[in-house]
Design an enzyme around this catalytic site. Structure first.
Site, mmCIF file in Angstrom:
data_model
loop_
_atom_site.group_PDB
_atom_site.id
_atom_site.type_symbol
_atom_site.label_atom_id
_atom_site.label_comp_id
_atom_site.label_asym_id
_atom_site.label_seq_id
_atom_site.Cartn_x
_atom_site.Cartn_y
_atom_site.Cartn_z
ATOM 1 N N GLU A 137 44.785 -40.301 10.745
ATOM 2 C CA GLU A 137 45.195 -41.395 11.619
ATOM 3 C C GLU A 137 44.670 -42.756 11.138
ATOM 4 O O GLU A 137 44.612 -43.717 11.897
ATOM 5 C CB GLU A 137 44.739 -41.108 13.053
ATOM 6 C CG GLU A 137 45.388 -39.858 13.624
ATOM 7 C CD GLU A 137 44.901 -39.530 15.025
ATOM 8 O OE1 GLU A 137 45.145 -40.349 15.923
ATOM 9 O OE2 GLU A 137 44.293 -38.475 15.219
ATOM 10 N N SER B 155 47.389 -38.524 18.131
ATOM 11 C CA SER B 155 48.627 -39.168 17.693
ATOM 12 C C SER B 155 49.761 -38.171 17.461
ATOM 13 O O SER B 155 50.731 -38.475 16.786
ATOM 14 C CB SER B 155 48.403 -39.991 16.409
ATOM 15 O OG SER B 155 47.623 -41.127 16.695
ATOM 16 N N TYR C 72 55.273 -44.155 17.171
ATOM 17 C CA TYR C 72 55.021 -45.291 16.290
ATOM 18 C C TYR C 72 56.226 -45.837 15.546
ATOM 19 O O TYR C 72 56.134 -46.883 14.900
ATOM 20 C CB TYR C 72 53.929 -44.912 15.283
ATOM 21 C CG TYR C 72 52.630 -44.530 15.958
ATOM 22 C CD1 TYR C 72 51.906 -45.460 16.695
ATOM 23 C CD2 TYR C 72 52.137 -43.240 15.887
ATOM 24 C CE1 TYR C 72 50.731 -45.124 17.328
ATOM 25 C CE2 TYR C 72 50.947 -42.887 16.521
ATOM 26 C CZ TYR C 72 50.256 -43.834 17.234
ATOM 27 O OH TYR C 72 49.096 -43.496 17.861
ATOM 28 N N ARG D 58 42.789 -42.898 28.321
ATOM 29 C CA ARG D 58 44.171 -42.629 28.725
ATOM 30 C C ARG D 58 44.326 -41.129 28.901
ATOM 31 O O ARG D 58 43.864 -40.356 28.058
ATOM 32 C CB ARG D 58 45.127 -43.124 27.648
ATOM 33 C CG ARG D 58 46.387 -43.800 28.150
ATOM 34 C CD ARG D 58 47.376 -44.000 27.021
ATOM 35 N NE ARG D 58 47.817 -42.730 26.487
ATOM 36 C CZ ARG D 58 47.918 -42.445 25.181
ATOM 37 N NH1 ARG D 58 47.606 -43.359 24.283
ATOM 38 N NH2 ARG D 58 48.310 -41.249 24.778
ATOM 39 N N ASP E 263 46.982 -37.983 29.493
ATOM 40 C CA ASP E 263 48.384 -37.574 29.390
ATOM 41 C C ASP E 263 48.655 -36.419 30.347
ATOM 42 O O ASP E 263 47.903 -35.436 30.387
ATOM 43 C CB ASP E 263 48.708 -37.148 27.959
ATOM 44 C CG ASP E 263 48.581 -38.300 26.971
ATOM 45 O OD1 ASP E 263 48.654 -39.461 27.411
ATOM 46 O OD2 ASP E 263 48.405 -38.033 25.767
ATOM 47 N N GLU F 210 45.792 -33.818 28.052
ATOM 48 C CA GLU F 210 44.578 -34.197 27.337
ATOM 49 C C GLU F 210 44.097 -35.562 27.781
ATOM 50 O O GLU F 210 44.827 -36.334 28.425
ATOM 51 C CB GLU F 210 44.820 -34.205 25.832
ATOM 52 C CG GLU F 210 45.874 -35.203 25.373
ATOM 53 C CD GLU F 210 46.103 -35.144 23.871
ATOM 54 O OE1 GLU F 210 45.361 -35.834 23.141
ATOM 55 O OE2 GLU F 210 47.007 -34.420 23.426
ATOM 56 N N ASN G 37 42.488 -39.049 26.154
ATOM 57 C CA ASN G 37 42.299 -39.837 24.929
ATOM 58 C C ASN G 37 41.174 -40.832 25.166
ATOM 59 O O ASN G 37 41.314 -41.766 25.963
ATOM 60 C CB ASN G 37 43.585 -40.598 24.583
ATOM 61 C CG ASN G 37 44.754 -39.655 24.379
ATOM 62 O OD1 ASN G 37 44.927 -39.096 23.327
ATOM 63 N ND2 ASN G 37 45.558 -39.465 25.427
ATOM 64 N N GLY H 162 45.316 -45.559 21.282
ATOM 65 C CA GLY H 162 45.845 -46.580 20.383
ATOM 66 C C GLY H 162 45.968 -47.936 21.056
ATOM 67 O O GLY H 162 46.267 -48.033 22.244
#
Length: 326
Positions: free
Chosen positions: A15, A145, A211, A249, A251, A264, A266, A270
């Site tokens: 990443e 990611s 992305y 964050r 999910d 999960e 984070n 990002g």
């Protein structure tokens, strides 16, 4: 007050490219707020680079293995340097998805059924699968990611998907697929910032969808107020279950059967122009520089001290090496 801030970016893993984009966005935002910012490229010799930089605080723009998994956080703890995001243990737990899922269950938080498979057992994946069913989702057990993620529809395709996921860390997580809306909840400090729903032209929010464009975003998520409150409550509980701090964050899948499951957490999400947390913050009236200022204010250390052993300053050398007569 203006600070000398080091933005740690790059790193060792797959990443790195996203980390560099996150780092440059952070540098620009912090400079616009009047901070003296130093780019610190993570890699071999990171400890020396940090001492030479003489920082007041480290801002972590790292993602994935060797950056988001507690290893760099441990180095910063040893150096006595405050840093952004979660501490050592929370970072390690969140990055290890199977361990995080165990903690979610311990706290009675719903998460998809699944199991872990090591590289040596990839060829036996269909045998180990049992009655989990298809389609299923295969991903690296420790990664981010959506690198190495695959949607598998039958037993024949399972070993190859597991082998691919094992390339990123040596272990795969196989989960039952839950159909529903993909949403993510932004958290700042101990407050839920908001929730974003992700619509993609393909199945699954994979690396390309994240992305390379083509996805659509809805802030807030298109859920009833009651369900939105439940999703945000679950997300905050998951964040706390892992002991996270600073920002993050979470999910979540809001299933078609009206059940919500946690995928999960984070700990260093990002922060590129297309990233989700800045979108959520913007909907709350918090622009990117203001968001970064708040994240900087929340920088901390675990503050674990050993009696008689004060923490080193960032510029102070480590212990000496002595020869032993033999």
């Amino acid at each position: 007050m203006s600070k000398r801030v080091g933005v740690l970016m790059g790193g060792w893993g797959e990443e790195r490219e996203i980390s560099l984009k996150t780092g440059e966005a952070m540098v620009a935002a912090l400079e616009s707020r009047g901070h003296e910012v130093v780019r610190v490229f993570a890699g071999p010799g990171l400890d020396r680079a940090l001492r030479q930089a003489e920082l007041d605080v480290a801002v972590l723009a790292l993602h994935g293995r060797m950056g988001e998994d507690g290893k760099v956080q441990g180095l910063l703890e040893l150096m006595g340097l405050p840093y952004t995001g979660s501490g050592v243990l929370a970072s390690a737990l969140a990055m290890n998805k199977p361990m995080a899922k165990q903690l979610f269950r311990l706290h009675n938080l719903p998460t998809p059924l699944g199991y872990r498979v090591g590289r040596a057992d990839a060829h036996r994946a269909a045998e180990l699968h049992g009655d989990l069913g298809f389609p299923c989702v295969v991903k690296p057990a420790c990664g981010g990611s959506s690198v190495g993620l695959a949607l598998v529809r039958d037993a024949e395709a399972l070993p190859a998907a597991v082998a691919l996921a094992c390339r990123f860390g040596g272990e795969a997580l196989v989960e039952r697929r839950v159909l529903g809306r993909e949403v993510t909840v932004g958290i700042l400090g101990e407050e839920v910032l908001g929730t974003c729903e992700i619509g993609t032209p393909r199945e699954g929010f994979d690396y390309d969808a994240k992305y390379k464009g083509g996805s659509s975003y809805f802030v807030p998520a298109r859920l009833s107020s009651t369900r939105l409150k439940n999703v945000e409550s679950l997300a905050l509980a998951a964040y706390r279950a892992l002991g996270c701090r600073g920002y993050g964050r979470v999910d979540v899948i809001c299933s078609d059967e009206e059940n919500d499951v946690i995928l999960e957490v984070n700990t260093l999400p990002g922060m590129t122009p297309t990233s989700l947390l800045p979108k959520i913050a913007a909907a709350r009236g918090l622009d990117f520089p203001a968001l970064m200022e708040r994240i900087l204010e929340l920088a901390a250390r675990d503050e674990v001290e050993v009696a008689g052993m004060p923490a080193l300053s960032p510029a102070e050398p480590t212990g000496e090496v002595r020869r032993v007569a033999g």
